[in-house]
Motif scaffolding. Sequence first.
Motif, PDB file in Angstrom:
ATOM      1  N   ASP A 122      45.584   4.881  15.386  1.00 58.65           N
ATOM      2  CA  ASP A 122      44.815   3.898  14.651  1.00 58.65           C
ATOM      3  C   ASP A 122      43.339   4.241  14.718  1.00 58.65           C
ATOM      4  O   ASP A 122      42.887   4.956  15.592  1.00 58.65           O
ATOM      5  CB  ASP A 122      45.083   2.472  15.150  1.00 58.65           C
ATOM      6  N   ALA A 123      42.600   3.690  13.780  1.00 56.51           N
ATOM      7  CA  ALA A 123      41.249   4.172  13.537  1.00 56.51           C
ATOM      8  C   ALA A 123      40.313   3.861  14.695  1.00 56.51           C
ATOM      9  O   ALA A 123      39.433   4.654  15.015  1.00 56.51           O
ATOM     10  CB  ALA A 123      40.703   3.568  12.240  1.00 56.51           C
ATOM     11  N   PHE A 124      40.480   2.716  15.344  1.00 54.11           N
ATOM     12  CA  PHE A 124      39.505   2.403  16.383  1.00 54.11           C
ATOM     13  C   PHE A 124      39.774   3.186  17.653  1.00 54.11           C
ATOM     14  O   PHE A 124      38.837   3.555  18.358  1.00 54.11           O
ATOM     15  CB  PHE A 124      39.450   0.899  16.669  1.00 54.11           C
ATOM     16  N   THR A 125      41.040   3.442  17.959  1.00 54.92           N
ATOM     17  CA  THR A 125      41.336   4.326  19.092  1.00 54.92           C
ATOM     18  C   THR A 125      40.738   5.704  18.836  1.00 54.92           C
ATOM     19  O   THR A 125      40.186   6.333  19.745  1.00 54.92           O
ATOM     20  CB  THR A 125      42.845   4.435  19.299  1.00 54.92           C
ATOM     21  N   PHE A 126      40.839   6.151  17.592  1.00 59.16           N
ATOM     22  CA  PHE A 126      40.185   7.411  17.208  1.00 59.16           C
ATOM     23  C   PHE A 126      38.707   7.338  17.548  1.00 59.16           C
ATOM     24  O   PHE A 126      38.134   8.243  18.154  1.00 59.16           O
ATOM     25  CB  PHE A 126      40.391   7.655  15.720  1.00 59.16           C
ATOM     26  N   TYR A 127      38.060   6.232  17.178  1.00 56.35           N
ATOM     27  CA  TYR A 127      36.627   6.105  17.422  1.00 56.35           C
ATOM     28  C   TYR A 127      36.314   6.106  18.908  1.00 56.35           C
ATOM     29  O   TYR A 127      35.358   6.755  19.354  1.00 56.35           O
ATOM     30  CB  TYR A 127      36.086   4.828  16.771  1.00 56.35           C
ATOM     31  N   VAL A 128      37.085   5.393  19.703  1.00 58.20           N
ATOM     32  CA  VAL A 128      36.805   5.312  21.138  1.00 58.20           C
ATOM     33  C   VAL A 128      36.941   6.682  21.782  1.00 58.20           C
ATOM     34  O   VAL A 128      36.067   7.123  22.536  1.00 58.20           O
ATOM     35  CB  VAL A 128      37.736   4.288  21.820  1.00 58.20           C
ATOM     36  N   PHE A 129      38.023   7.397  21.476  1.00 59.76           N
ATOM     37  CA  PHE A 129      38.181   8.728  22.055  1.00 59.76           C
ATOM     38  C   PHE A 129      37.135   9.691  21.505  1.00 59.76           C
ATOM     39  O   PHE A 129      36.675  10.607  22.205  1.00 59.76           O
ATOM     40  CB  PHE A 129      39.589   9.266  21.780  1.00 59.76           C
ATOM     41  N   PHE A 130      36.753   9.496  20.256  1.00 58.83           N
ATOM     42  CA  PHE A 130      35.686  10.292  19.668  1.00 58.83           C
ATOM     43  C   PHE A 130      34.412  10.117  20.488  1.00 58.83           C
ATOM     44  O   PHE A 130      33.711  11.073  20.809  1.00 58.83           O
ATOM     45  CB  PHE A 130      35.495   9.807  18.230  1.00 58.83           C
ATOM     46  N   GLU A 131      34.109   8.878  20.879  1.00 56.43           N
ATOM     47  CA  GLU A 131      32.911   8.647  21.676  1.00 56.43           C
ATOM     48  C   GLU A 131      33.033   9.246  23.065  1.00 56.43           C
ATOM     49  O   GLU A 131      32.045   9.734  23.628  1.00 56.43           O
ATOM     50  CB  GLU A 131      32.623   7.141  21.779  1.00 56.43           C
TER      51      GLU A 131
END
Lengths: 447, 131
Positions: A122-131
């Motif tokens: 999901d998109a927000f998990t992507f964002y968190v791991f991206f950070e």
Amino acid sequence: MSLVLPLAIPWVLAPALALVDGRRRGVVALAAAGLVAVVAALAALLPAALSGAPAEVVTGGWPQGIGIRLRADALTLAFALPTAALLLAAMLHAAGRPGTRSLPALVLFLAAGETGLFLAGDAFTFYVFFEVAMAAAFAISATGGTRAQIRAGFVFTVVNALGSAVLLVAIATIYVAAGTLDMELAREALHAAPGGVRAGIAALILVALGLKLGLLPFHHWVPLVYRCALPAVAAILAGPLVSVATYGLVRFGAGVLPGELARAAPLLAVLGAATLLYGALAAVTRGSPVEALAWTSIAEPGYVLVALAAGTAAGNAAAVLYAIVISAEKTLLFLASGSRGPVASASWAVGAFSVAGIPPTPGFAAKLALLAALLAAGRPLLAGVVVASAGMVLVALFRTYPRAFRGEPEPAGARARAVALALAAALVLAGLVPGPILQLSRAAVGP
Amino acid sequence: MTFLAAAAVGAVFAGGFALALSRSLARIAAGVFLFAQAAILFIVAAGRPGTAAPIEPAMPGHAADPVLQALALTALVIGLGQSAFVLALAYRTHAAHGSVDLHPPGADEPGSGEPGDDAPCGDAGRDEEGR
């Protein structure tokens, strides 16, 4: 459990290694073992992904769309496997040098973040791991301790922090427009969203990832950051971190917003072609090998954009293949450029041939796939741009070649040269037997 | 109300970006903070602010959106870490160069353009501890 393993290994190992001196051989060996274990755990997920039933887990047993979903499909593994291997190579290259006390731990954090963002469903998990990955990358970009490197780290951090904020806005908009953060469900739900909102999301993602990649016109920070970096640091920035952004383009473009990708094809074609030509031209004018490589690092993601602009499944497969190949090539080129002598120059030559698309390198297979996809999609002009850019990059690289490796190989750099040689050998092997990576790239954009 | 919120978000984005384009390290750091905060303001403004707290089971659309609040909290924490690191790097850059200017004189001399000639990277200024 098997899906969480490639995440858990670096996640647990990294804080432990952050407490000890990363210049010691034992610590480096432990970190290397951890990365090898990550590669093995990811490879174990390949058969399921290729057979069309990818491993998937939703945390807490919640239904999809409520819990956080991790999935290892072919697109994920196509990026995650090479990235982990390239991080291993870069870490082994730099380990032990002055200023790298926390490098093994940072590389493991980066591996945890990158594996997580590739696995995220999901998109927000992507964002968190991206950070998470970017936090490690910020620290890695300043590694080395000289004042030029610290300043380069500051520039890199500022530029990427701005890009992260833009990406956050895009992901929040996906939620508001689709009512869900899950990538699969959002793809369906976004069909009903207003066209302007979809276009806005796509534009924001392109800006955020373009800033990260150094696409035109967001490229000014790239030479400044690469110029004085340690070879392994430049390799990490140009290889694994570029593949984060190209993965984002393919996953959010072809995966979540395929309609917008098709509609944006002319823009992508123009942007990609401009990046290719401008980057290659600028590379030709550079005198120092590292700056020429930095400009080719700006140019190369243009191939991925051009491949996505073709608008066909073959084009998307070529985009995935090219993304993997350019990250491997760039890692090899930067790692090899840090040494002297015949071994280093041979490794570098393999990388340069791959960039130019000369067999037997994977760059040849990638270029062939890209040209075939472009011609089949009826874009001969783009195919011409691809060929022209490759020629210019070849000229740029070999113009700096003669003097770059002159001199005796430094004795302390034996491990670094061995890593570069091993990576070059792996590239040649992939070029001689391109079947597996071709199959993986096609499965990545499959049905 | 929506227009006001959008205008506010736009103003903070613009202010942050303008600061991030300046030459002083401190202003660049402040610009980055503002830019990240503007993104979080955007998330909060998109979540029906001003309506009831999503504690009692309410009709959808009559309570604020809890998922966006969760996104905003996560982004705040991430932004905190990022800001701390930006500040630390700004301080180290200032300490290493002795100047608050992002492009201090002498730091960006171009190479002569000949193959094999590197732009000076300046090993002078290496940390004592080699960290």
